[in-house]
Scaffold this motif. Structure first.
Motif, PDB file in Angstrom:
ATOM      1  N   LEU A 169      45.641  37.339  59.720  1.00  0.00           N
ATOM      2  CA  LEU A 169      46.068  35.944  59.740  1.00  0.00           C
ATOM      3  C   LEU A 169      46.473  35.540  61.157  1.00  0.00           C
ATOM      4  N   GLU A 170      46.004  34.378  61.596  1.00  0.00           N
ATOM      5  CA  GLU A 170      46.470  33.852  62.878  1.00  0.00           C
ATOM      6  C   GLU A 170      47.986  33.719  62.874  1.00  0.00           C
ATOM      7  N   TYR A 171      48.547  33.334  61.745  1.00  0.00           N
ATOM      8  CA  TYR A 171      49.997  33.173  61.594  1.00  0.00           C
ATOM      9  C   TYR A 171      50.726  34.473  61.899  1.00  0.00           C
TER      10      TYR A 171
ATOM     11  N   HIS B 146      57.053  38.208  69.696  1.00  0.00           N
ATOM     12  CA  HIS B 146      57.985  39.307  69.980  1.00  0.00           C
ATOM     13  C   HIS B 146      57.728  39.931  71.357  1.00  0.00           C
ATOM     14  N   GLY B 147      56.898  39.296  72.147  1.00  0.00           N
ATOM     15  CA  GLY B 147      56.688  39.758  73.514  1.00  0.00           C
ATOM     16  C   GLY B 147      55.438  40.573  73.729  1.00  0.00           C
ATOM     17  N   VAL B 148      54.691  40.863  72.662  1.00  0.00           N
ATOM     18  CA  VAL B 148      53.416  41.575  72.794  1.00  0.00           C
ATOM     19  C   VAL B 148      52.370  40.553  73.241  1.00  0.00           C
ATOM     20  N   LYS B 149      51.680  40.839  74.328  1.00  0.00           N
ATOM     21  CA  LYS B 149      50.706  39.882  74.858  1.00  0.00           C
ATOM     22  C   LYS B 149      49.267  40.370  74.720  1.00  0.00           C
ATOM     23  N   GLN B 150      49.075  41.637  74.358  1.00  0.00           N
ATOM     24  CA  GLN B 150      47.748  42.224  74.303  1.00  0.00           C
ATOM     25  C   GLN B 150      47.485  42.789  72.902  1.00  0.00           C
ATOM     26  N   CYS B 151      46.198  42.842  72.557  1.00  0.00           N
ATOM     27  CA  CYS B 151      45.821  43.400  71.259  1.00  0.00           C
ATOM     28  C   CYS B 151      44.403  43.905  71.350  1.00  0.00           C
ATOM     29  N   LYS B 152      43.931  44.513  70.265  1.00  0.00           N
ATOM     30  CA  LYS B 152      42.517  44.843  70.153  1.00  0.00           C
ATOM     31  C   LYS B 152      42.035  44.413  68.782  1.00  0.00           C
TER      32      LYS B 152
ATOM     33  N   ALA C  55      45.572  32.475  68.566  1.00  0.00           N
ATOM     34  CA  ALA C  55      46.967  32.785  68.235  1.00  0.00           C
ATOM     35  C   ALA C  55      47.853  32.963  69.463  1.00  0.00           C
ATOM     36  N   GLY C  56      47.232  33.055  70.651  1.00  0.00           N
ATOM     37  CA  GLY C  56      48.028  33.148  71.871  1.00  0.00           C
ATOM     38  C   GLY C  56      47.956  34.457  72.615  1.00  0.00           C
ATOM     39  N   ALA C  57      47.040  35.349  72.239  1.00  0.00           N
ATOM     40  CA  ALA C  57      46.889  36.605  72.970  1.00  0.00           C
ATOM     41  C   ALA C  57      46.457  36.317  74.411  1.00  0.00           C
ATOM     42  N   LYS C  58      46.944  37.119  75.332  1.00  0.00           N
ATOM     43  CA  LYS C  58      46.585  36.955  76.742  1.00  0.00           C
ATOM     44  C   LYS C  58      45.581  38.003  77.206  1.00  0.00           C
ATOM     45  N   ASP C  59      45.420  39.079  76.413  1.00  0.00           N
ATOM     46  CA  ASP C  59      44.578  40.210  76.814  1.00  0.00           C
ATOM     47  C   ASP C  59      44.030  40.830  75.526  1.00  0.00           C
TER      48      ASP C  59
END
Length: 380
Positions: free
Chosen positions: A57-59, A67-73, A86-90
């Protein structure tokens, strides 16, 4: 206390509004699981690159990033797009895409120019296929899982692929090492095996650095190996940023709960609510949570019944979940609601178009499961 022992935290007071089977998510527990994961990483959200194939979910992705996490896979182009929205930076697309799928990733990289976007490669041909793009490149290492990647022992080949990335004018970012097969029940055994693999990773990093190829980031560890990676101190004293990538920890499930000690602090945050629809035989009931609702890919039982751990789910069919009720115990009546924790939550979430959000035992909202399935199949 076993977090599955009582249904009280999960009970929905206005359950008579819900069509079953339904996916139910508890945002306050999601937040607690996110905070717990960051706590286990020394309070540093920069050390976590969560796999959002679980969150879906984008939510929920937004809650992670808040919570301060800016990156994902992620694993699909739809998850990639949703994470960017959703706002990911990386974002790393941790799946070896080729052909038209690769063209779609190039489109998304242009569409979301403010997001640092990366892909995986495991050979020179794949690396050269990304020439002319702005995408970062991670070399995918096979730690013995034999799913994708260059075998960890083939250091010369890894060096060759890394050099080809530079030769194609691309940005080499680092190494991706998914040790998802590290699932030994004994935590000490799991840690020993995982640490042996991480020693290989450091040997690869040393060889790359000696060849003049800087390793910016090393990504390891889904949920089963996450505690082992967090305890591997050489990752904390190196020239690269080390990130773990557990995704299941956001929701948790029966499998992951069994892989962590009870005092780890995690609780299930995504359940399936189901209704008892039949008493087909003595000591048996059936509810409406077959494998189209609760995924059966991890085997039987597919789930556990919260507050009724004495009930034993049996092999499901598409719409029906037979459950054995031990002799001498209470038989749930037809029409009763059962709260089910999946054995494998990731594909279970993917079974649903919508999720019901519940807070303080009341329904607060319904959200679309934004990254369910895949994008439309034809590229414009």
């Amino acid at each position: 206390m076993n977090p599955l022992a009582s249904e009280t935290p999960y009970r929905i007071d206005d359950i008579d509004r819900v069509l079953t089977p339904a996916l139910v998510i508890y945002p306050q527990i999601v937040d607690a699981n996110i905070q717990n994961t960051i706590r286990l990483l020394g309070g540093d959200p920069n050390r976590w690159r969560p796999h959002v194939k679980t969150a879906k979910l984008e939510y929920v992705m937004q809650r992670i990033f808040e919570h301060g996490v800016k990156q994902c896979k992620c694993s699909t182009t739809l998850e990639l797009k949703t994470a960017c929205d959703a706002g990911a930076k990386d974002v790393l697309l941790a799946y070896a895409v080729v052909g038209v799928n690769a063209l779609r990733v190039r489109e998304l990289a242009k569409q979301y120019g403010g997001v640092r976007m990366s892909v995986l490669v495991e050979n020179v041909t794949q690396a050269q296929a990304w020439a002319g793009s702005t995408l970062g490149i991670f070399v995918d290492i096979n730690p013995g899982m034999n799913r994708t990647g260059v075998a960890q022992e083939r250091v010369d080949e890894i060096l060759h692929v890394a050099r080809s990335i530079h030769g194609a004018g691309l940005e080499f970012r680092g190494l991706h090492y998914y040790d998802g097969h590290m699932t030994a029940a004994d935590m000490e055994e799991r840690q020993t095996l995982a640490h042996s693999g991480y020693n290989h990773v450091l040997e690869i990093v040393a060889a790359l650095e000696q060849a003049g190829i800087h390793v910016e980031e090393v990504i390891t560890s889904g949920t089963p190996a996450f505690p082992a990676a967090a305890a591997y101190w050489p990752f904390e004293s190196n020239t690269f940023i080390h990130r773990v990538s557990p995704g299941t920890v956001v929701y948790m499930d029966c499998t992951s709960l069994a892989q962590f000690p009870e005092d780890a602090g995690y609780r299930p945050a995504a359940l399936i609510v189901s209704t008892v629809v039949s008493h087909p035989a003595i000591h048996h009931i059936t509810c409406d949570a077959g494998h189209k609702a609760v995924s059966a890919d991890a085997g039987v039982p597919t789930c556990a019944v919260v507050g009724r751990l004495d009930l034993i789910p049996r092999k499901p069919s598409e719409e029906h979940l037979p459950i054995e009720v031990p002799a001498g115990t209470e038989l749930p009546p037809i029409g009763e609601t059962l709260y089910l924790v999946p054995r494998h939550v990731c594909p279970t979430v993917n079974n649903f178009d919508y999720a019901v959000l519940v807070s303080n035992n009341r329904i607060i909202e319904v959200k679309q499961v934004t990254a369910r399935g895949h994008e439309p199949p034809l590229l414009d």
